[in-house]
Design a protein around this motif. Structure first.
Motif, PDB file in Angstrom:
ATOM      1  N   THR A  11       1.151  -1.134   0.073  1.00 51.59           N
ATOM      2  CA  THR A  11       0.183   0.035   0.116  1.00 51.59           C
ATOM      3  C   THR A  11       0.889   1.323  -0.042  1.00 51.59           C
ATOM      4  O   THR A  11       0.475   2.542  -0.400  1.00 51.59           O
ATOM      5  CB  THR A  11      -0.644   0.055   1.405  1.00 51.59           C
ATOM      6  OG1 THR A  11      -1.160  -1.246   1.682  1.00 51.59           O
ATOM      7  CG2 THR A  11      -1.752   0.889   1.239  1.00 51.59           C
ATOM      8  N   LYS A  46      -7.079  -4.453   3.413  1.00 52.71           N
ATOM      9  CA  LYS A  46      -7.512  -3.412   4.022  1.00 52.71           C
ATOM     10  C   LYS A  46      -8.869  -3.046   4.272  1.00 52.71           C
ATOM     11  O   LYS A  46      -8.728  -2.190   2.834  1.00 52.71           O
ATOM     12  CB  LYS A  46      -6.038  -2.268   3.697  1.00 52.71           C
ATOM     13  CG  LYS A  46      -4.296  -3.064   3.781  1.00 52.71           C
ATOM     14  CD  LYS A  46      -4.140  -1.856   4.417  1.00 52.71           C
ATOM     15  CE  LYS A  46      -2.346  -3.048   4.631  1.00 52.71           C
ATOM     16  NZ  LYS A  46      -1.364  -2.397   4.991  1.00 52.71           N
ATOM     17  N   GLY A 134      11.065 -11.469   7.586  1.00 50.69           N
ATOM     18  CA  GLY A 134      10.837 -10.907   8.672  1.00 50.69           C
ATOM     19  C   GLY A 134      10.724  -9.592   9.198  1.00 50.69           C
ATOM     20  O   GLY A 134      10.421  -8.807   8.205  1.00 50.69           O
ATOM     21  N   SER A 163       3.562   1.691   8.069  1.00 55.81           N
ATOM     22  CA  SER A 163       3.046   2.565   7.683  1.00 55.81           C
ATOM     23  C   SER A 163       1.790   3.279   9.179  1.00 55.81           C
ATOM     24  O   SER A 163       1.462   4.513   9.512  1.00 55.81           O
ATOM     25  CB  SER A 163       1.486   2.309   6.392  1.00 55.81           C
ATOM     26  OG  SER A 163       3.218   2.382   5.722  1.00 55.81           O
ATOM     27  N   ARG A 167       1.602   6.883  10.202  1.00 56.16           N
ATOM     28  CA  ARG A 167      -0.012   8.293   9.977  1.00 56.16           C
ATOM     29  C   ARG A 167      -0.191   8.234  10.755  1.00 56.16           C
ATOM     30  O   ARG A 167      -0.616   9.782  11.639  1.00 56.16           O
ATOM     31  CB  ARG A 167      -0.779   7.059   9.064  1.00 56.16           C
ATOM     32  CG  ARG A 167      -0.484   6.583   7.977  1.00 56.16           C
ATOM     33  CD  ARG A 167      -1.994   6.223   7.136  1.00 56.16           C
ATOM     34  NE  ARG A 167      -2.258   5.234   8.426  1.00 56.16           N
ATOM     35  CZ  ARG A 167      -1.988   3.940   7.942  1.00 56.16           C
ATOM     36  NH1 ARG A 167      -0.910   3.771   6.299  1.00 56.16           N
ATOM     37  NH2 ARG A 167      -2.521   2.611   8.267  1.00 56.16           N
TER      38      ARG A 167
HETATM   39  P1  ATP Z   1       0.060  -0.500   7.376  1.00 52.37           P
HETATM   40  O1  ATP Z   1       0.945  -0.486   8.879  1.00 52.37           O
HETATM   41  O2  ATP Z   1      -0.932   0.581   6.947  1.00 52.37           O
HETATM   42  O3  ATP Z   1      -0.491  -1.802   7.486  1.00 52.37           O
HETATM   43  P2  ATP Z   1       2.378  -1.739   6.570  1.00 52.37           P
HETATM   44  O4  ATP Z   1       4.005  -0.709   6.637  1.00 52.37           O
HETATM   45  O5  ATP Z   1       2.081  -2.961   6.955  1.00 52.37           O
HETATM   46  O6  ATP Z   1       1.295  -1.026   6.341  1.00 52.37           O
HETATM   47  P3  ATP Z   1       2.129  -2.176   3.407  1.00 52.37           P
HETATM   48  O7  ATP Z   1       2.464  -1.003   2.386  1.00 52.37           O
HETATM   49  O8  ATP Z   1       0.822  -2.564   4.150  1.00 52.37           O
HETATM   50  O9  ATP Z   1       3.282  -2.142   4.685  1.00 52.37           O
HETATM   51  O10 ATP Z   1       3.529  -3.406   3.312  1.00 52.37           O
HETATM   52  C1  ATP Z   1       3.777  -3.755   2.071  1.00 52.37           C
HETATM   53  C2  ATP Z   1       4.733  -4.501   2.301  1.00 52.37           C
HETATM   54  O11 ATP Z   1       5.863  -4.656   3.116  1.00 52.37           O
HETATM   55  C3  ATP Z   1       3.782  -5.866   2.888  1.00 52.37           C
HETATM   56  O12 ATP Z   1       4.733  -7.156   2.471  1.00 52.37           O
HETATM   57  C4  ATP Z   1       4.684  -6.502   4.503  1.00 52.37           C
HETATM   58  O13 ATP Z   1       4.457  -7.574   5.112  1.00 52.37           O
HETATM   59  C5  ATP Z   1       6.395  -5.353   4.188  1.00 52.37           C
HETATM   60  N1  ATP Z   1       6.624  -4.367   5.165  1.00 52.37           N
HETATM   61  C6  ATP Z   1       6.555  -3.816   5.841  1.00 52.37           C
HETATM   62  N2  ATP Z   1       6.812  -3.303   6.707  1.00 52.37           N
HETATM   63  C7  ATP Z   1       7.354  -3.856   7.218  1.00 52.37           C
HETATM   64  C8  ATP Z   1       8.728  -4.065   8.548  1.00 52.37           C
HETATM   65  N3  ATP Z   1       8.734  -3.308   8.921  1.00 52.37           N
HETATM   66  N4  ATP Z   1       9.544  -5.389   7.949  1.00 52.37           N
HETATM   67  C9  ATP Z   1       9.341  -6.523   6.749  1.00 52.37           C
HETATM   68  N5  ATP Z   1       8.502  -6.619   6.220  1.00 52.37           N
HETATM   69  C10 ATP Z   1       7.787  -5.106   5.926  1.00 52.37           C
END
Ligand code: ATP
Length: 196
Positions: A11, A46, A134, A163, A167
């Motif tokens: 996203t 979502k 992970g 994210s 936010r």
């Molecule tokens: P939100 O908090 O809005 O749900 P998010 O931080 O999970 O968002 P996304 O854009 O939904 O971010 O994530 C895109 C991809 O990145 C997904 O496969 C998610 O698992 C992975 N991802 C996001 N943050 C991390 C992180 N801190 N470590 C590893 N993978 C991550």
């Protein structure tokens, strides 16, 4: 053999430094020449309203501009509607002429827990190799056992950044510096995103 490509869908509301670190480390470990970020039009898992895709794409572009290996593609935004990974992998695999050994799909382990509820999960496994990063607070052992053998586990730096948290901080007027790159932070401030 053709140059392999790593596709990274999300996203990205907003794109944060954990996305970038994980993508960079994954590219090194897989030996791919290119990482293509794919912002979802409307993500299937979502329930909240996501920020307009033009803003999310602009932040993505700002975040990756200094990395020659990183690029992004608007296929999901252009397709519109709910963005399904299977459609994206089918489209990109055929556009680039890549099979499942050359096309990698990067996902955080947390996203993979519900993999069997994704659209056409078995087709996904024929189109690409899943590369799994992970995520702090997530236990690798909760990944669907049927995925063993189809998944490439990565060794990535654990970063407990989301994210959602960014936010929330922005809405509370707290600093998001270093959680996102400076150009992304500037964009968020200029456009007044996430503020209350
Ligand atoms: P939100 O908090 O809005 O749900 P998010 O931080 O999970 O968002 P996304 O854009 O939904 O971010 O994530 C895109 C991809 O990145 C997904 O496969 C998610 O698992 C992975 N991802 C996001 N943050 C991390 C992180 N801190 N470590 C590893 N993978 C991550």
């Amino acid at each position: 053999m053709k140059d392999s490509v790593l596709v990274f869908g999300g996203t990205f509301d907003p794109i944060h430094v954990a996305h970038l670190v994980v993508a960079e480390e994954a590219a090194d470990q897989l030996g791919v020449g290119r990482v293509v970020f794919i912002p979802a039009a409307s993500p299937p898992h979502k329930s909240r309203a996501v920020t307009e895709s033009g803003h999310r794409a602009a932040m993505l572009e700002a975040a990756i501009e200094t990395n020659d290996r990183f690029t992004w593609d608007a296929c999901e935004i252009e397709r519109g509607g709910v963005s399904f990974t299977v459609d994206t992998l089918r489209e990109l695999g055929s556009r680039w002429g890549l099979d499942s050994r050359e096309l990698f799909c990067l996902v955080g382990g947390d996203s993979l827990v519900a993999f069997r509820t994704w659209r056409e999960p078995d087709t996904i496994l024929t189109l690409a190799t899943l590369a799994v990063a992970g995520r702090p607070g997530f236990d690798d052992r909760s990944i669907d056992r049927s995925l063993q053998g189809h998944v490439h586990y990565l060794e990535t730096t654990p970063l407990a950044i989301s994210s959602t948290e960014i936010r929330r901080r922005a809405a509370e007027g707290r600093s998001i510096r270093y959680l996102v790159t400076d150009p992304v932070r500037d964009y968020i401030e200029r456009q007044g995103l996430y503020h209350g």
